[in-house]
Write an enzyme that holds these catalytic residues in place. Structure first.
Site, PDB file in Angstrom:
ATOM      1  N   GLY A  26       6.328 -89.183 -50.448  1.00  0.00           N
ATOM      2  CA  GLY A  26       6.510 -90.532 -50.957  1.00  0.00           C
ATOM      3  C   GLY A  26       5.354 -91.000 -51.823  1.00  0.00           C
ATOM      4  N   THR A  74      -1.313 -90.739 -48.719  1.00  0.00           N
ATOM      5  CA  THR A  74      -0.265 -91.300 -47.878  1.00  0.00           C
ATOM      6  C   THR A  74      -0.597 -92.742 -47.547  1.00  0.00           C
ATOM      7  OG1 THR A  74       0.836 -91.263 -45.729  1.00  0.00           O
ATOM      8  CG2 THR A  74      -1.343 -90.282 -45.811  1.00  0.00           C
ATOM      9  N   ASP A  83       0.769 -94.162 -45.153  1.00  0.00           N
ATOM     10  CA  ASP A  83       0.809 -94.193 -43.692  1.00  0.00           C
ATOM     11  C   ASP A  83      -0.559 -93.954 -43.059  1.00  0.00           C
ATOM     12  OD1 ASP A  83       3.521 -94.606 -43.788  1.00  0.00           O
ATOM     13  OD2 ASP A  83       4.053 -92.519 -43.437  1.00  0.00           O
ATOM     14  N   GLY A  95       5.938 -96.962 -41.644  1.00  0.00           N
ATOM     15  CA  GLY A  95       5.098 -96.122 -40.790  1.00  0.00           C
ATOM     16  C   GLY A  95       5.916 -95.541 -39.664  1.00  0.00           C
ATOM     17  N   ARG A  96       6.153 -94.227 -39.717  1.00  0.00           N
ATOM     18  CA  ARG A  96       7.028 -93.588 -38.723  1.00  0.00           C
ATOM     19  C   ARG A  96       6.428 -93.621 -37.326  1.00  0.00           C
ATOM     20  NH1 ARG A  96       7.242 -89.673 -42.981  1.00  0.00           N
ATOM     21  NH2 ARG A  96       5.619 -88.509 -41.905  1.00  0.00           N
ATOM     22  N   GLU A 101       8.497 -99.973 -38.265  1.00  0.00           N
ATOM     23  CA  GLU A 101       9.848 -99.412 -38.370  1.00  0.00           C
ATOM     24  C   GLU A 101      10.090 -98.341 -37.313  1.00  0.00           C
ATOM     25  OE1 GLU A 101      10.382 -97.310 -42.032  1.00  0.00           O
ATOM     26  OE2 GLU A 101       8.634 -96.033 -41.738  1.00  0.00           O
ATOM     27  N   LEU A 114       8.540-101.801 -51.537  1.00  0.00           N
ATOM     28  CA  LEU A 114       7.779-102.754 -52.355  1.00  0.00           C
ATOM     29  C   LEU A 114       6.302-102.744 -51.950  1.00  0.00           C
ATOM     30  CD1 LEU A 114      10.255-105.795 -52.353  1.00  0.00           C
ATOM     31  CD2 LEU A 114       9.774-104.242 -54.260  1.00  0.00           C
ATOM     32  N   ARG A 174       4.473-100.248 -51.075  1.00  0.00           N
ATOM     33  CA  ARG A 174       3.725 -99.114 -51.602  1.00  0.00           C
ATOM     34  C   ARG A 174       3.784 -99.044 -53.127  1.00  0.00           C
ATOM     35  NH1 ARG A 174       7.898 -94.316 -49.713  1.00  0.00           N
ATOM     36  NH2 ARG A 174       9.001 -94.096 -51.704  1.00  0.00           N
TER      37      ARG A 174
END
Length: 385
Positions: free
Chosen positions: A12, A133, A135, A179-180, A235, A285, A287
């Site tokens: 990403g 990243t 994240d 963020g997983r 998320e 939006l 990132r």
């Protein structure tokens, strides 16, 4: 004849990915050691298709726009690669006299970087990793380019949201953060606060299990006291058993498309508590915002690209550029090289010392660590009441 260099993006995008691209291009051009500097169009698949852009053909004014352009100017991908793909890439590199490879991405890209470095072993090809990243979940390095800008976005946006909610304190607002499995982006919202009592009032990172009844009790108590409540939730929230609180919409490989956590929580507040609630989900939006780009992040991203290029030209291979913090106040950081095996698919989550005992906030230690990364002070808001 001089050798060539190629830059490959994976995963990403971020608000500063093109800063690293710019740094790598300029460092290679200024070195005098490289004939052509290429970009693989569309990630590793672009290299396999031999779809390369020669940056020497790009107008200077376009290159100079890179640091203030979000996403990636050469495209990226989440290609699923097999052993034969790495062998083919190694052959293509040799055929095109590409001696230097810079792979810019996150955990999955660093895994690919390590595998390509292994496939190129003994062929005189250097393969280096550039971290990227939003994240912030790559292992070993203090932080990753891309995070500082999304952290600035989250802090600034939540500060604006807090002023709105404080002016009309009649509802609960749940904002969902990307963020997983790592809550760095969620946690960064804490930097929105200007004084005690400011939002966000509850922060839910994925490192702690989510408890529905505790959430409702916290929201009700805050609503009774303040009227307006701001919740920032990851998320990737899951329950005690590790099950997502909202089933993922779609999963393929390492990629997960999560359900709408913010909407789920807002509806829960309405149904269970009878309180007006709404959800907000900035999503990508966050990132892609150049308006909230952190100048610290941009400068470090460029330096990461330059450092990776210098290392490759010096003969280093199978390593990733990392950041080592020397001081937070004043902020000082330096780059160093990390063996790629230490970061291949490793995942760095928020450590316990950055999370409050109750699990719904972060500690001052986290704020002190994060604050330098977002750059200048956020705009201060007028407070008449």
């Amino acid at each position: 004849m001089k050798d060539n260099l190629v830059i490959i993006h994976g995963g990403g995008p971020t608000a500063v990915l093109n800063c690293s691209l710019y740094g790598a291009i300029r460092e290679a051009q200024q070195s005098g050691a490289v004939e052509h500097v290429y970009g693989a169009i569309g990630g590793t698949g672009g290299l396999l298709r031999e779809n390369l852009l020669d940056f020497g053909t790009v107008p200077e004014e376009e290159l100079e726009r890179l640091p203030r352009t979000p996403a990636t100017a050469i495209g990226t991908s989440r290609d699923a690669l097999e052993a034969e793909d790495y062998a083919r890439m190694a052959d293509i590199l040799a055929e095109k006299h590409i001696r230097y490879v810079l792979m810019n991405g996150g955990n999955g890209t660093m895994d690919a970087c390590g595998k390509l470095a292994a496939a190129c072993r003994g062929r005189g090809i250097s393969v280096m990793g550039i971290p990227k990243t939003m994240d912030n979940d790559i292992a070993v390095t203090d932080h990753c380019p891309g995070f500082g800008s999304v952290a600035r976005y989250m802090a600034g946006t939540v500060r604006e949201l807090a002023v709105d909610v404080r002016s009309l304190p009649i509802h609960v607002v749940v904002l969902e953060a990307l963020g997983r499995n790592a809550g760095w982006t969620t946690a960064a919202s804490a930097l929105a606060r200007e004084q005690g009592g400011d939002g966000p009032h509850l922060i839910y990172p994925p490192e702690r299990p989510f408890h529905e009844e505790e959430f409702l009790d916290e929201v009700k108590a805050l609503y009774d006291r303040l009227g307006g409540v701001i919740v920032v939730a990851s998320e990737g929230l899951h329950d005690e058993a590790g099950k997502p609180i909202v089933p993922p919409i779609f999963q393929t490989g390492r990629s997960t498309y999560f359900g709408d956590v913010s909407s789920h929580l807002a509806q829960m507040v309405v149904r269970r508590l009878g309180i007006k609630a709404r959800s907000e989900k900035p999503g990508i939006l966050a990132r892609a915002s150049i308006a909230w780009q952190s100048p610290v992040d941009a400068a470090e991203a460029e330096e990461a690209g330059r450092a990776a290029c210098r290392a490759a030209l010096a003969g280093e291979t199978g390593k990733m550029v990392g950041f080592r913090r020397l001081s937070s106040a004043p902020y000082r950081c330096e780059t160093f090289l990390i063996p790629i095996e230490e970061v291949m698919l490793g995942e760095r989550v928020l450590p316990p010392e950055y999370l409050s005992a109750g699990g719904t906030d972060v500690t001052q230690e986290f704020v002190d660590w994060c604050r330098p990364l977002i750059g200048p002070e956020l705009p201060h808001m007028a407070r008449l009441l």
